[in-house]
Design a protein around this motif. Structure first.
Motif, PDB file in Angstrom:
ATOM      1  N   GLU A 121       0.982  -1.357   0.466  1.00  0.00           N
ATOM      2  CA  GLU A 121      -0.306   0.037  -0.266  1.00  0.00           C
ATOM      3  C   GLU A 121       1.371   1.562  -0.146  1.00  0.00           C
ATOM      4  O   GLU A 121       0.595   2.244   0.211  1.00  0.00           O
ATOM      5  N   SER A 122       1.794   1.419   0.171  1.00  0.00           N
ATOM      6  CA  SER A 122       3.008   2.452   0.459  1.00  0.00           C
ATOM      7  C   SER A 122       3.817   2.678  -1.164  1.00  0.00           C
ATOM      8  O   SER A 122       4.252   4.316  -1.253  1.00  0.00           O
ATOM      9  N   ALA A 123       3.245   1.583  -1.892  1.00  0.00           N
ATOM     10  CA  ALA A 123       3.661   2.473  -3.224  1.00  0.00           C
ATOM     11  C   ALA A 123       1.988   2.650  -3.883  1.00  0.00           C
ATOM     12  O   ALA A 123       2.035   3.972  -5.594  1.00  0.00           O
ATOM     13  N   MET A 124       0.997   3.112  -3.411  1.00  0.00           N
ATOM     14  CA  MET A 124      -0.285   3.972  -3.763  1.00  0.00           C
ATOM     15  C   MET A 124       0.098   5.689  -3.749  1.00  0.00           C
ATOM     16  O   MET A 124      -0.466   5.778  -4.971  1.00  0.00           O
ATOM     17  N   GLU A 125       0.287   5.920  -2.939  1.00  0.00           N
ATOM     18  CA  GLU A 125       0.299   7.611  -2.430  1.00  0.00           C
ATOM     19  C   GLU A 125       1.791   7.949  -2.074  1.00  0.00           C
ATOM     20  O   GLU A 125       2.396   7.610  -0.922  1.00  0.00           O
ATOM     21  N   LYS A 126       2.323   8.768  -2.838  1.00  0.00           N
ATOM     22  CA  LYS A 126       4.084   8.930  -2.981  1.00  0.00           C
ATOM     23  C   LYS A 126       4.337  10.410  -1.943  1.00  0.00           C
ATOM     24  O   LYS A 126       4.438  10.985  -3.498  1.00  0.00           O
ATOM     25  N   THR A 127       3.376  10.345  -1.162  1.00  0.00           N
ATOM     26  CA  THR A 127       3.109  11.619  -0.378  1.00  0.00           C
ATOM     27  C   THR A 127       5.078  11.964   0.333  1.00  0.00           C
ATOM     28  O   THR A 127       5.867  10.851   0.846  1.00  0.00           O
ATOM     29  N   LEU A 128       6.180  12.995  -0.544  1.00  0.00           N
ATOM     30  CA  LEU A 128       6.401  13.281   0.239  1.00  0.00           C
ATOM     31  C   LEU A 128       6.947  13.872   1.884  1.00  0.00           C
ATOM     32  O   LEU A 128       6.115  14.832   1.860  1.00  0.00           O
ATOM     33  N   SER A 129       8.057  13.868   2.277  1.00  0.00           N
ATOM     34  CA  SER A 129       8.001  14.019   3.782  1.00  0.00           C
ATOM     35  C   SER A 129       9.206  15.176   3.501  1.00  0.00           C
ATOM     36  O   SER A 129      10.866  14.225   3.340  1.00  0.00           O
ATOM     37  N   SER A 130       9.932  15.916   5.038  1.00  0.00           N
ATOM     38  CA  SER A 130      11.014  16.390   5.207  1.00  0.00           C
ATOM     39  C   SER A 130      10.811  16.352   6.287  1.00  0.00           C
ATOM     40  O   SER A 130       9.918  17.024   6.954  1.00  0.00           O
ATOM     41  N   GLU A 143      11.833  -6.012  -2.219  1.00  0.00           N
ATOM     42  CA  GLU A 143      12.218  -3.880  -2.827  1.00  0.00           C
ATOM     43  C   GLU A 143      11.465  -2.848  -2.555  1.00  0.00           C
ATOM     44  O   GLU A 143      10.205  -3.086  -2.326  1.00  0.00           O
ATOM     45  N   ILE A 144      12.608  -1.824  -1.895  1.00  0.00           N
ATOM     46  CA  ILE A 144      11.819  -0.402  -1.975  1.00  0.00           C
ATOM     47  C   ILE A 144      12.090   0.203  -3.076  1.00  0.00           C
ATOM     48  O   ILE A 144      13.534   0.007  -3.933  1.00  0.00           O
ATOM     49  N   GLU A 145      11.505   1.539  -3.211  1.00  0.00           N
ATOM     50  CA  GLU A 145      11.925   2.011  -4.384  1.00  0.00           C
ATOM     51  C   GLU A 145      11.784   3.338  -2.239  1.00  0.00           C
ATOM     52  O   GLU A 145      11.087   4.454  -2.421  1.00  0.00           O
ATOM     53  N   ILE A 146      12.871   4.418  -3.402  1.00  0.00           N
ATOM     54  CA  ILE A 146      13.198   5.635  -2.281  1.00  0.00           C
ATOM     55  C   ILE A 146      13.410   7.021  -3.967  1.00  0.00           C
ATOM     56  O   ILE A 146      13.945   7.195  -4.688  1.00  0.00           O
ATOM     57  N   VAL A 147      11.393   8.136  -3.167  1.00  0.00           N
ATOM     58  CA  VAL A 147      11.568   9.402  -4.340  1.00  0.00           C
ATOM     59  C   VAL A 147      12.913  10.188  -3.309  1.00  0.00           C
ATOM     60  O   VAL A 147      12.098  10.359  -2.301  1.00  0.00           O
ATOM     61  N   TYR A 148      14.379  10.484  -3.055  1.00  0.00           N
ATOM     62  CA  TYR A 148      14.733  11.421  -3.201  1.00  0.00           C
ATOM     63  C   TYR A 148      14.411  12.925  -3.645  1.00  0.00           C
ATOM     64  O   TYR A 148      15.400  13.114  -3.937  1.00  0.00           O
ATOM     65  N   GLY A 149      14.360  14.016  -3.449  1.00  0.00           N
ATOM     66  CA  GLY A 149      13.447  15.278  -4.090  1.00  0.00           C
ATOM     67  C   GLY A 149      13.632  14.700  -5.750  1.00  0.00           C
ATOM     68  O   GLY A 149      12.200  14.106  -6.125  1.00  0.00           O
ATOM     69  N   LYS A 150      14.145  15.018  -6.946  1.00  0.00           N
ATOM     70  CA  LYS A 150      13.414  14.409  -8.796  1.00  0.00           C
ATOM     71  C   LYS A 150      14.130  13.178  -8.195  1.00  0.00           C
ATOM     72  O   LYS A 150      13.947  12.838  -9.893  1.00  0.00           O
ATOM     73  N   GLU A 151      14.786  12.418  -7.518  1.00  0.00           N
ATOM     74  CA  GLU A 151      15.670  11.452  -7.888  1.00  0.00           C
ATOM     75  C   GLU A 151      14.857   9.894  -7.464  1.00  0.00           C
ATOM     76  O   GLU A 151      14.296  10.223  -6.585  1.00  0.00           O
ATOM     77  N   THR A 152      14.808   8.952  -8.274  1.00  0.00           N
ATOM     78  CA  THR A 152      14.230   8.025  -8.092  1.00  0.00           C
ATOM     79  C   THR A 152      15.317   6.477  -7.709  1.00  0.00           C
ATOM     80  O   THR A 152      16.266   6.455  -8.510  1.00  0.00           O
ATOM     81  N   HIS A 153      14.670   5.851  -6.623  1.00  0.00           N
ATOM     82  CA  HIS A 153      16.497   4.972  -6.300  1.00  0.00           C
ATOM     83  C   HIS A 153      15.941   3.683  -5.755  1.00  0.00           C
ATOM     84  O   HIS A 153      14.472   3.776  -5.044  1.00  0.00           O
ATOM     85  N   HIS A 170      10.234  10.082  -0.198  1.00  0.00           N
ATOM     86  CA  HIS A 170       9.569   8.607   0.197  1.00  0.00           C
ATOM     87  C   HIS A 170       9.982   7.175   0.398  1.00  0.00           C
ATOM     88  O   HIS A 170      10.829   7.279  -0.999  1.00  0.00           O
ATOM     89  N   VAL A 171       9.779   6.132   1.435  1.00  0.00           N
ATOM     90  CA  VAL A 171       9.994   5.357   1.067  1.00  0.00           C
ATOM     91  C   VAL A 171       9.066   4.555   0.820  1.00  0.00           C
ATOM     92  O   VAL A 171       8.232   4.324   1.865  1.00  0.00           O
ATOM     93  N   GLY A 172       8.622   3.313  -0.479  1.00  0.00           N
ATOM     94  CA  GLY A 172       7.803   2.913  -0.392  1.00  0.00           C
ATOM     95  C   GLY A 172       8.100   1.306  -0.809  1.00  0.00           C
ATOM     96  O   GLY A 172       9.614   1.111  -1.928  1.00  0.00           O
ATOM     97  N   SER A 173       7.388   0.788  -1.238  1.00  0.00           N
ATOM     98  CA  SER A 173       7.728  -1.052  -1.354  1.00  0.00           C
ATOM     99  C   SER A 173       7.517  -0.638  -3.006  1.00  0.00           C
ATOM    100  O   SER A 173       7.076   0.038  -3.631  1.00  0.00           O
ATOM    101  N   ALA A 174       8.502  -1.583  -3.716  1.00  0.00           N
ATOM    102  CA  ALA A 174       8.535  -1.513  -5.176  1.00  0.00           C
ATOM    103  C   ALA A 174       8.000  -2.193  -5.895  1.00  0.00           C
ATOM    104  O   ALA A 174       8.746  -3.307  -6.118  1.00  0.00           O
ATOM    105  N   GLY A 175       6.804  -2.346  -5.690  1.00  0.00           N
ATOM    106  CA  GLY A 175       5.730  -3.180  -6.707  1.00  0.00           C
ATOM    107  C   GLY A 175       4.576  -3.677  -5.848  1.00  0.00           C
ATOM    108  O   GLY A 175       4.285  -3.678  -4.520  1.00  0.00           O
ATOM    109  N   ASP A 176       4.426  -5.615  -5.601  1.00  0.00           N
ATOM    110  CA  ASP A 176       2.901  -5.422  -5.063  1.00  0.00           C
ATOM    111  C   ASP A 176       3.477  -6.876  -3.855  1.00  0.00           C
ATOM    112  O   ASP A 176       2.482  -7.214  -3.758  1.00  0.00           O
ATOM    113  N   THR A 177       4.329  -6.743  -3.875  1.00  0.00           N
ATOM    114  CA  THR A 177       5.020  -7.297  -2.305  1.00  0.00           C
ATOM    115  C   THR A 177       5.992  -6.806  -1.204  1.00  0.00           C
ATOM    116  O   THR A 177       6.090  -5.503  -1.671  1.00  0.00           O
TER     117      THR A 177
END
Length: 189
Positions: A121-130, A143-153, A170-177
């Protein structure tokens, strides 16, 4: 009121310091409605807003996570981990992450170590916080996806990332698992 809930601890701290919800909203820049939901509806914000609340009340973030007497050294067995809070949980939304504090019981700490289950569910809304400070994350599983500024890792097991958390992220799941991570957050005083 459940004394173990973060909202209850925030209200208790506000009462002790004589701070109204209006004053807290002004100090944090957070909406009064949002603060009321945190206090009354068992809604847990991401760490950015929670840190703003703690700073505005003049307490450590850990004040809302534990009130136990500190001990040294602190040993937390895997079997003793307790789910502390679920982020982005509201009545109409599923949890996006479950945090397990690994520093609970050490009241003089300067870092906040967590084991975190990152749910799909973390991948649904990618609200950035700081917020002020730094974060260090090691991926354990999935696997996780991290949005950091304008970069995605995208990171997998064994990968890690260390960043300044003042940059919107934003730190979220990178997919359905689900994925799991160890995260250490440092908040300067």
């Amino acid at each position: 009121m459940n004394p173990d809930k973060i909202g209850t601890r925030i209200m208790k701290t506000m009462e002790q310091k004589g701070i109204s919800i209006e004053a807290l909203a002004e100090r944090t820049g957070l909406a009064i409605g949002f603060l009321k939901r945190v206090q009354e509806e068992d809604l847990y914000p991401s760490l950015g807003p929670l840190l703003k609340i703690a700073r505005s009340l003049g307490v450590r973030l850990g004040t809302f996570l534990d009130d136990q007497v500190g001990c040294d050294p602190l040993v937390i067995r895997k079997s003793e981990r307790k789910g502390e809070l679920s982020m982005l949980r509201a009545r109409d939304k599923p949890a996006a992450a479950r945090f397990y504090s690994l520093g609970r019981g050490k009241t003089d700490r300067h870092m906040e170590p967590f084991f975190v289950e990152i749910l799909p569910e973390s991948a649904m809304e990618k609200t950035l916080s700081s917020h002020e400070g730094e974060e260090f994350i090691v991926v354990v599983d999935g696997e996780i996806e991290i949005v950091y500024g304008k970069e995605t890792h995208r990171l997998g097991p064994g990968d890690c990332i260390y960043y300044n958390s003042v940059v919107p992220h934003h730190v979220g799941s990178a997919g359905d698992t689900a994925a799991s991570i160890y995260a250490v957050l440092y908040f300067p005083e």
